[in-house]
Design a protein around this motif. Sequence first.
Motif, short mmCIF file in Angstrom:
data_model
loop_
_atom_site.label_atom_id
_atom_site.label_comp_id
_atom_site.label_asym_id
_atom_site.label_seq_id
_atom_site.Cartn_x
_atom_site.Cartn_y
_atom_site.Cartn_z
N GLU A 95 7.25 -18.53 -36.36
CA GLU A 95 8.26 -18.84 -37.39
C GLU A 95 8.44 -17.59 -38.25
O GLU A 95 9.51 -17.01 -38.33
CB GLU A 95 7.75 -20.02 -38.20
N LEU A 96 7.36 -17.17 -38.90
CA LEU A 96 7.30 -15.88 -39.59
C LEU A 96 5.97 -15.24 -39.18
O LEU A 96 4.97 -15.94 -39.04
CB LEU A 96 7.31 -16.03 -41.11
N ALA A 97 5.97 -13.92 -39.03
CA ALA A 97 4.74 -13.25 -38.62
C ALA A 97 4.48 -12.04 -39.52
O ALA A 97 5.42 -11.42 -40.01
CB ALA A 97 4.83 -12.81 -37.17
N ILE A 98 3.20 -11.75 -39.73
CA ILE A 98 2.84 -10.50 -40.39
C ILE A 98 2.04 -9.67 -39.39
O ILE A 98 1.11 -10.18 -38.75
CB ILE A 98 2.00 -10.72 -41.67
N VAL A 99 2.44 -8.41 -39.22
CA VAL A 99 1.71 -7.49 -38.36
C VAL A 99 1.05 -6.45 -39.27
O VAL A 99 1.75 -5.77 -40.03
CB VAL A 99 2.65 -6.79 -37.36
N PHE A 100 -0.27 -6.37 -39.23
CA PHE A 100 -0.96 -5.40 -40.07
C PHE A 100 -1.27 -4.14 -39.28
O PHE A 100 -1.76 -4.20 -38.15
CB PHE A 100 -2.28 -5.97 -40.61
N GLY A 101 -0.98 -2.98 -39.88
CA GLY A 101 -1.32 -1.71 -39.28
C GLY A 101 -2.24 -0.94 -40.22
O GLY A 101 -2.31 -1.24 -41.41
N ARG A 102 -2.94 0.06 -39.65
CA ARG A 102 -3.99 0.72 -40.44
C ARG A 102 -3.42 1.71 -41.46
O ARG A 102 -3.98 1.88 -42.53
CB ARG A 102 -4.96 1.42 -39.50
#
Length: 476
Positions: free
Chosen positions: A222-229
Amino acid sequence: MGFEEATPIQEGTIRLGMEGKDIIGQAQTGTGKTTAFGIPLIEKIDTRDGNVQGLVIAPTRELAIQVSEELYRLGKDKNVRILSVFGGQEIGRQIRALKNRPQIIVGTPGRLLDHINRRTLKLENVNTLVLDEADEMLNMGFIEDIQSIMSNVPEARQTLLFSATMPDPIRRIAEKFMKSPEIVKIKSKEMTVENIEQFFVKSVEREKFDILSRLLNVHQPELAIVFGRTKRRVDELAHALNIRGYLAEGIHGDLSQAKRMSVLKQFKANKIDILVATDVAARGLDISGVSHVYNFDIPQDPESYVHRIGRTGRAGKKGVAVTFVTPREMGYLSIVERTTKKKMQALVPPTADEAVLGLQRVAMEQLETMTEKNNLGSYRELATEMLEKHDAVDLIAAALKTLTKDPEDAPVQITEERPLPSRGGGGYKGKGGGRSGGGYKGKGGGRSSGGGYKGRRDSGRASGGGRPGRTRRHES
Ligand SMILES: Nc1ncnc2c1ncn2[C@@H]1O[C@H](COP(=O)(O)OP(=O)(O)OP(=O)(O)O)[C@@H](O)[C@H]1O
Ligand SMILES: [Mg+2]
């Protein structure tokens, strides 16, 4: 506010808080800690007194805004005046707002100190001090600022510290600033929330992005969060996701405050489906509809993992978290699992064909929605004409194929990130190397991911907007 019963942390701390006790409150992400400190804080405010009586310190600007909004809702009937102050916003405007005699200030450390030094903020009447995300605030990056701010607040204050994580060394620091604090820790088998399904994917660097795209196609968040370093990582990921047809935007500390706010606003309004972020979005943010969190890079500290995945599965909702681990970083995985007391399940990455299945399902749903709307007008005449010449199944299959967008062969550029320094065992060691830690800053060799699965170039037509509540793709 529509709440039907108190959450365990609220039940455990509100009464103590109203009795004036110092409290260290620890409970899982998304379980209502803001209200747990908010109610005692609001209750204590004397509305006839125009001085600042309550001070809440939060680690990020977005969190400061969010907390002040929640306090506003709690204190609305009582007419409590609340103001948030944070960096990146015009200071003159804040100085003017401070003259309107707010009773509670919610701020980030840097800007609070700025106001203290300019004597535009007076804290000598503060009787309640709250550190939200307390362990982060007392960690290396913030501790000096917090100490300076505290030295401006009367000793005879009540101090409330809340977080989902509280490593022992930090708790010991915290206790030095408090008067025989009550430690309220909501017992749970695991440090993370049960409603979050936790997976890991073992993958080499250069294959991560294609796996991420496939997972997005299969999961249809539905909604996503992608974490990067790193910030560069976030920029590249957001760009690459857009090339692959997703509605994604990045957020990190190098962006202007106006941009940060507009990206977050778009995400909350579902105008973008994927928020790509550094740890700046890891703590405290409460955004409804976040169904999936992807750690494109495994976080350095177990605490960061807990907070990142805690952006989903809030207030009893379900969520999914997927963490990418390169073979050399497997040691970090076990450190995380040991801290959270929860094993992640190994996730076998979907094949290109399985990922296409996900896209085909979306196309099918689009076709069905369109059919149900029943306003096809002249298209129906064309359809009748075509049915005279072709098989019905063939025609629908062709329509589905046209609607299925599979831009996996669109080349993208993701600079390789150096793996975290190898680390086989050992428990929590604190943020020894400071905030940047193993974050790789050099040139990565500029290899690009993608390009693997060639030869299925669809015309990439039919953006269509997708269905609400699903990850939409736009034309690349
Ligand atoms: N008693 C309650 N019943 C139902 N929902 C609640 C209750 N109290 C708070 N909430 C809602 O739960 C959500 C999560 O609350 P909050 O942001 O305070 O969690 P948190 O414990 O601070 O999480 P984090 O550790 O991530 O900061 C919010 O949307 C809040 O409005
Ligand atoms: Mg919180």
